[in-house]
Scaffold this active site. Structure first.
Site, short mmCIF file in Angstrom:
data_model
loop_
_atom_site.label_atom_id
_atom_site.label_comp_id
_atom_site.label_asym_id
_atom_site.label_seq_id
_atom_site.Cartn_x
_atom_site.Cartn_y
_atom_site.Cartn_z
N CYS A 119 35.11 22.37 21.93
CA CYS A 119 35.66 20.90 22.17
C CYS A 119 34.57 20.88 23.41
CB CYS A 119 36.97 21.03 22.63
SG CYS A 119 38.17 21.20 21.39
N HIS A 252 38.50 16.07 28.77
CA HIS A 252 38.98 16.25 27.40
C HIS A 252 40.15 16.05 27.04
CE1 HIS A 252 38.88 18.15 23.59
NE2 HIS A 252 39.50 19.15 24.25
N ASN A 282 43.72 15.86 20.04
CA ASN A 282 42.62 16.50 20.47
C ASN A 282 41.82 16.45 19.44
OD1 ASN A 282 40.75 18.24 21.15
ND2 ASN A 282 41.91 20.01 21.85
C1 LIG Z 1 50.42 24.82 22.44
C2 LIG Z 1 51.19 24.35 23.62
C3 LIG Z 1 51.41 22.64 23.61
C4 LIG Z 1 52.45 24.98 23.47
O1 LIG Z 1 53.24 24.76 24.64
P1 LIG Z 1 54.10 25.61 25.21
O2 LIG Z 1 54.87 24.85 26.38
O3 LIG Z 1 53.20 26.67 25.86
O4 LIG Z 1 55.12 26.11 24.47
P2 LIG Z 1 55.46 27.63 23.91
O5 LIG Z 1 54.21 27.91 23.16
O6 LIG Z 1 55.85 28.45 25.04
O7 LIG Z 1 56.53 27.28 22.95
C5 LIG Z 1 57.94 27.00 23.27
C6 LIG Z 1 58.80 26.76 22.65
O8 LIG Z 1 58.45 25.72 21.42
C7 LIG Z 1 58.53 26.38 20.04
N1 LIG Z 1 57.26 25.55 19.36
C8 LIG Z 1 56.20 25.94 19.41
N2 LIG Z 1 55.37 25.09 18.76
C9 LIG Z 1 56.29 23.98 18.41
C10 LIG Z 1 56.11 22.81 17.82
N3 LIG Z 1 54.95 22.25 17.15
N4 LIG Z 1 57.31 22.01 17.58
C11 LIG Z 1 58.54 22.74 17.91
N5 LIG Z 1 58.59 23.83 18.44
C12 LIG Z 1 57.41 24.46 18.57
C13 LIG Z 1 57.94 27.73 19.97
O9 LIG Z 1 58.44 28.65 19.08
C14 LIG Z 1 58.71 27.95 21.37
O10 LIG Z 1 60.36 28.27 21.10
P3 LIG Z 1 61.17 29.45 21.73
O11 LIG Z 1 61.08 29.15 22.99
O12 LIG Z 1 62.66 29.43 20.93
O13 LIG Z 1 60.22 30.88 21.36
C15 LIG Z 1 50.31 24.62 24.91
O14 LIG Z 1 50.31 25.98 25.09
C16 LIG Z 1 49.22 24.30 25.05
O15 LIG Z 1 48.86 22.97 24.95
N6 LIG Z 1 48.19 25.14 24.94
C17 LIG Z 1 46.74 24.75 24.99
C18 LIG Z 1 46.12 24.32 23.57
C19 LIG Z 1 44.91 23.56 23.68
O16 LIG Z 1 44.70 22.59 24.34
N7 LIG Z 1 44.13 23.95 22.68
C20 LIG Z 1 42.67 23.17 22.54
C21 LIG Z 1 41.99 23.47 23.66
S1 LIG Z 1 40.35 22.91 23.27
#
Ligand SMILES: CC(C)(COP(=O)(O)OP(=O)(O)OC[C@H]1O[C@@H](n2cnc3c(N)ncnc32)[C@H](O)[C@@H]1OP(=O)(O)O)[C@@H](O)C(=O)NCCC(=O)NCCS
Length: 334
Positions: A119, A252, A282
């Site tokens: 990215c 970004h 994204n």
């Molecule tokens: C992916 C992201 C949004 C997840 O958010 P988070 O707050 O870390 O969420 P978690 O992974 O801790 O998951 C929290 C809960 O939501 C659930 N969950 C995960 N994805 C889900 C979805 N799409 N819909 C609903 N629930 C979801 C998980 O299973 C978890 O449930 P649990 O608590 O029962 O285990 C976040 O980690 C993120 O933005 N990371 C960076 C990713 C990124 O930008 N990548 C590209 C970089 S260029």
């Protein structure tokens, strides 16, 4: 790598972008995976994204963006002697998408190559173009950033499918009278590469090859919140600028929580921060030029404005550029 530019001023003189027609809302995604609008909006700020049609590949979405950038720069395609396409989703491994675009636009004199930096690709590509223009190796460059990430997503994996969308942006870069790019900071940490990767996509053999993106969201989030701040601070320091000097902050567009965190830590107010992740998700290499185009159409990119771009992504990579904006631009948005 960190440096403030020296030598002749180089700037962006044209800007364009393009997204596929098809809008996919969070509610529609809930038909494919176990998710819901409330979760996606709360955790990411994304409300909808654009997804390419089955017969739309990277070059199809890059071409309209490139044409618009050339038009706004008043540049004939034949005057371009350098074309860089930043992407991780080229039409195919080879020929490069840049060679295909150069042919489609009519750029017989252009050196053309693709650049892969996740990215952060667009920031890397403008730094590369700047270097070649400043050294006199090229006179006028077209830099395109775009991705069709929908083509490498596992549409049954809710951890990735909710985050990404397809889109492209393009800029024309050339020497100008004054201002332009002030400096760049770029970095990479392959040690963290497996936190966001496409393991079965190259010559390395894996026991369980996979053709879809795999991500450790929490690790990437931790990495992102760190480098979005450190990279921006580093380039401002290198160029002798203070955070308060920044007029337009173009981060970004990965997740509104990452953007808010970076802006808060840096001390950049909301009104200076460009956010469009809610409508595109994204878009990887397309993200920063798409956000720049929105800022241009909002009338924010006036000559003399100090513009800070910061990206991060697969690699893991990160990068910032600081620009003393030179050309008033409107009509660039998708
Ligand atoms: C992916 C992201 C949004 C997840 O958010 P988070 O707050 O870390 O969420 P978690 O992974 O801790 O998951 C929290 C809960 O939501 C659930 N969950 C995960 N994805 C889900 C979805 N799409 N819909 C609903 N629930 C979801 C998980 O299973 C978890 O449930 P649990 O608590 O029962 O285990 C976040 O980690 C993120 O933005 N990371 C960076 C990713 C990124 O930008 N990548 C590209 C970089 S260029």
């Amino acid at each position: 790598m960190i440096a403030r530019t020296n030598g002749r001023p180089i700037s962006i003189t044209g800007l364009g972008c393009h997204v596929p027609d098809r809008v996919v809302t969070n509610d529609e995604l809930a038909n494919y995976v176990d998710t819901n609008d409330e979760w996606i909006v709360e955790r990411t700020g994304i409300r909808e994204r654009r997804i390419a049609a089955d017969d739309e590949a990277l070059t199809d979405i890059c071409l309209p963006a490139a044409r618009r950038a050339l038009e706004l720069a008043g540049a004939e395609p034949s005057s371009i002697d350098l074309l860089i396409v930043a992407t991780v989703t080229p039409d195919m491994a080879f020929p490069s998408s840049s060679a295909l675009i150069a042919d489609a636009l009519g750029m017989p004199d252009a050196a053309a190559f693709d650049l892969s930096a996740g990215c952060t690709g667009f920031v890397y590509a403008i730094a590369q173009a700047h270097g070649m223009l400043a050294a006199g190796l090229a006179k006028k460059a077209l830099v395109v950033g775009g991705d069709v990430l929908s083509s490498i997503l596992d549409w049954s994996d809710r951890s990735t499918v909710v985050l990404f969308g397809d889109g492209a942006g393009a800029v024309v870069m050339e020497p100008v009278e004054r201002g332009g790019f002030l400096g760049f900071e770029l970095g990479a940490d392959g040690g963290g590469g497996s936190n966001l990767w496409l393991p079965g996509s190259g010559s390395r053999r894996f026991d369980e090859p996979d053709k879809y993106v795999k991500m450790n969201g929490r690790e990437v989030f931790r990495f992102a919140t760190r480098v979005m701040v450190s990279s921006a601070e580093a380039i401002l320091g290198e160029c002798g600028k203070a955070v308060d000097d920044v007029d337009v902050y173009v981060p970004h567009q990965a997740n509104v929580r990452i953007i808010d965190h970076a802006a808060r830590k840096l001390g950049i107010p909301e009104e200076k921060t460009v956010v469009n992740v809610h409508k595109y998700g994204n878009t990887s290499s397309g993200s920063i030029p798409l956000a720049l185009a929105d800022a241009a159409d909002d009338g924010r990119l006036e000559p003399g404005k100090l513009v800070l771009l910061t990206g991060m992504g697969a690699g893991l990579t990160w990068g910032s550029a600081l620009i003393d904006w030179t050309h008033s631009t409107t009509g660039a948005a998708a």
